[in-house]
Write a protein that holds these residues in place. Structure first.
Motif, PDB file in Angstrom:
ATOM      1  N   PRO A 227       0.843  -1.214   0.000  1.00 13.55           N
ATOM      2  CA  PRO A 227       0.000   0.000   0.000  1.00 13.55           C
ATOM      3  C   PRO A 227       0.869   1.253   0.000  1.00 13.55           C
ATOM      4  O   PRO A 227       2.009   1.219   0.463  1.00 13.55           O
ATOM      5  CB  PRO A 227      -0.802  -0.137   1.299  1.00 13.55           C
ATOM      6  N   PRO A 228       0.326   2.377  -0.510  1.00 15.02           N
ATOM      7  CA  PRO A 228       1.125   3.616  -0.508  1.00 15.02           C
ATOM      8  C   PRO A 228       1.350   4.113   0.905  1.00 15.02           C
ATOM      9  O   PRO A 228       0.546   3.830   1.805  1.00 15.02           O
ATOM     10  CB  PRO A 228       0.245   4.590  -1.311  1.00 15.02           C
ATOM     11  N   PRO A 229       2.410   4.840   1.139  1.00 11.57           N
ATOM     12  CA  PRO A 229       2.673   5.355   2.497  1.00 11.57           C
ATOM     13  C   PRO A 229       1.620   6.397   2.879  1.00 11.57           C
ATOM     14  O   PRO A 229       1.031   7.050   2.008  1.00 11.57           O
ATOM     15  CB  PRO A 229       4.069   5.987   2.369  1.00 11.57           C
ATOM     16  N   PRO A 230       1.363   6.588   4.151  1.00 15.38           N
ATOM     17  CA  PRO A 230       0.391   7.606   4.581  1.00 15.38           C
ATOM     18  C   PRO A 230       0.911   9.007   4.276  1.00 15.38           C
ATOM     19  O   PRO A 230       2.120   9.222   4.204  1.00 15.38           O
ATOM     20  CB  PRO A 230       0.267   7.365   6.090  1.00 15.38           C
ATOM     21  N   PRO A 231       0.007   9.982   4.084  1.00 17.90           N
ATOM     22  CA  PRO A 231       0.472  11.352   3.817  1.00 17.90           C
ATOM     23  C   PRO A 231       1.153  11.928   5.047  1.00 17.90           C
ATOM     24  O   PRO A 231       0.884  11.515   6.169  1.00 17.90           O
ATOM     25  CB  PRO A 231      -0.831  12.107   3.495  1.00 17.90           C
ATOM     26  N   PRO A 232       2.039  12.885   4.855  1.00 18.97           N
ATOM     27  CA  PRO A 232       2.705  13.501   6.018  1.00 18.97           C
ATOM     28  C   PRO A 232       1.702  14.216   6.898  1.00 18.97           C
ATOM     29  O   PRO A 232       0.667  14.711   6.439  1.00 18.97           O
ATOM     30  CB  PRO A 232       3.708  14.477   5.378  1.00 18.97           C
ATOM     31  N   SER A 233       2.012  14.292   8.174  1.00 21.63           N
ATOM     32  CA  SER A 233       1.086  14.889   9.142  1.00 21.63           C
ATOM     33  C   SER A 233       0.900  16.383   8.929  1.00 21.63           C
ATOM     34  O   SER A 233      -0.121  16.948   9.309  1.00 21.63           O
ATOM     35  CB  SER A 233       1.590  14.626  10.565  1.00 21.63           C
TER      36      SER A 233
END
Length: 285
Positions: free
Chosen positions: A35-41
């Motif tokens: 899966p793609p990495p989560p977006p930056p906070s």
């Protein structure tokens, strides 16, 4: 019987060998990609961004502010200049009024010296009222726009108008409304998000408040008793006009004119910068 004498195989038949489909079915499929990495906070929407599904509907409801802001600044500049001229004229008339009361100049000389200040006062008051009307409309439109963009502001749009006339008449409510509108117009916060409350403040608002509300109040307090006394004894005689004109000292009149002129300049900058910030949020052309 030799191999050459064997009959040919039936038409359409093939020798027995592994089927290609069967071979492909025997090979397991490759694993799915990760899966793609989560977006930056700290990811933020670009300036002027409005969600796709609501963008057009929101923008159709937004009110333009550029033209109203332009008139608010022009009229504020006129009010500041005419008020400063009136203050200088009033200071000159105050000096001549004292000369008349001391018997050093004639009545006609005093009346001539006192003819400019009332006219400048009428012009400045008219420009000030017009500037206040356009300024209130400008604030109301910005307040309404940020509500449309899902900014949960504390002050309803109506406070952009009634805040100027609510007691104690010290312009505290307009200051608080402007402070919130500056934050709510943050172009780096997407509609519906609460990050705009931490977007910082504009120190120029407090400069305007001190110049426009605090200093005039202090100057009024200094000369209040003499002005009240002259007003209570005022009649249509030239002597009464001279006493009223000389009720406020020349330095206070001049300082009041300078403070008003600088306050008008600071207000023009407040309107200009808040309009630029708000237009960047709404995308107004």
């Amino acid at each position: 019987m030799t191999g050459a004498d064997l009959p040919p195989p039936p038409s359409g038949s093939t020798p027995d060998r592994p089927s290609a489909d069967a071979h492909a079915a025997a090979v397991p499929p490759p694993p799915p990609p990760p899966p793609p990495p989560p977006p930056p906070s700290d990811l933020r929407a670009p300036s002027g961004y409005v969600g796709y599904t609501a963008a057009q509907g929101m923008r159709d409801q937004l009110s333009p502010v550029r033209t109203t802001a332009r008139w608010a600044t022009i009229l504020a500049g006129i009010a500041g200049v005419t008020t400063a001229i009136g203050a200088v004229a009033a200071a000159y008339a105050a000096g001549k009024a004292q000369d008349f009361l001391d018997g050093e100049i004639s009545e006609d000389a005093f009346l001539d010296a006192n003819s400019v200040a009332p006219l400048a006062s009428i012009l400045s008051n008219a420009a000030m009222v017009a500037a206040a009307v356009f300024g209130a409309i400008w604030m109301f439109r910005i307040s309404k726009n940020v509500r449309i963009l899902d900014r949960a502001t504390t002050f309803a749009p109506v406070f952009a108008i009634v805040g100027w006339i609510m007691p104690p008449m010290l312009y505290v409510i307009p200051l608080l409304v402007l402070r919130e509108l500056w934050q709510a117009s943050d172009p780096d916060t997407a509609p519906g998000a609460e990050g705009w409350r931490a977007s910082g403040e504009n120190p120029l608002l407090y400069v305007w408040f001190v110049l426009y509300a605090v200093i005039p109040l202090l100057l009024l307090a200094v000369g209040f008793s003499s002005m009240v006394s002259a007003a209570l004894n005022f009649d249509t005689s030239t002597e009464s006009q001279a006493e009223f004109a000389s009720a406020t000292s020349v330095p206070i009149l001049l300082l009041s004119g300078v403070a008003t002129l600088v306050a008008a300049g600071s207000w023009m900058l407040v309107v200009k910068r808040l309009t630029e910030r708000h237009v960047e949020l709404t995308g107004e052309t």
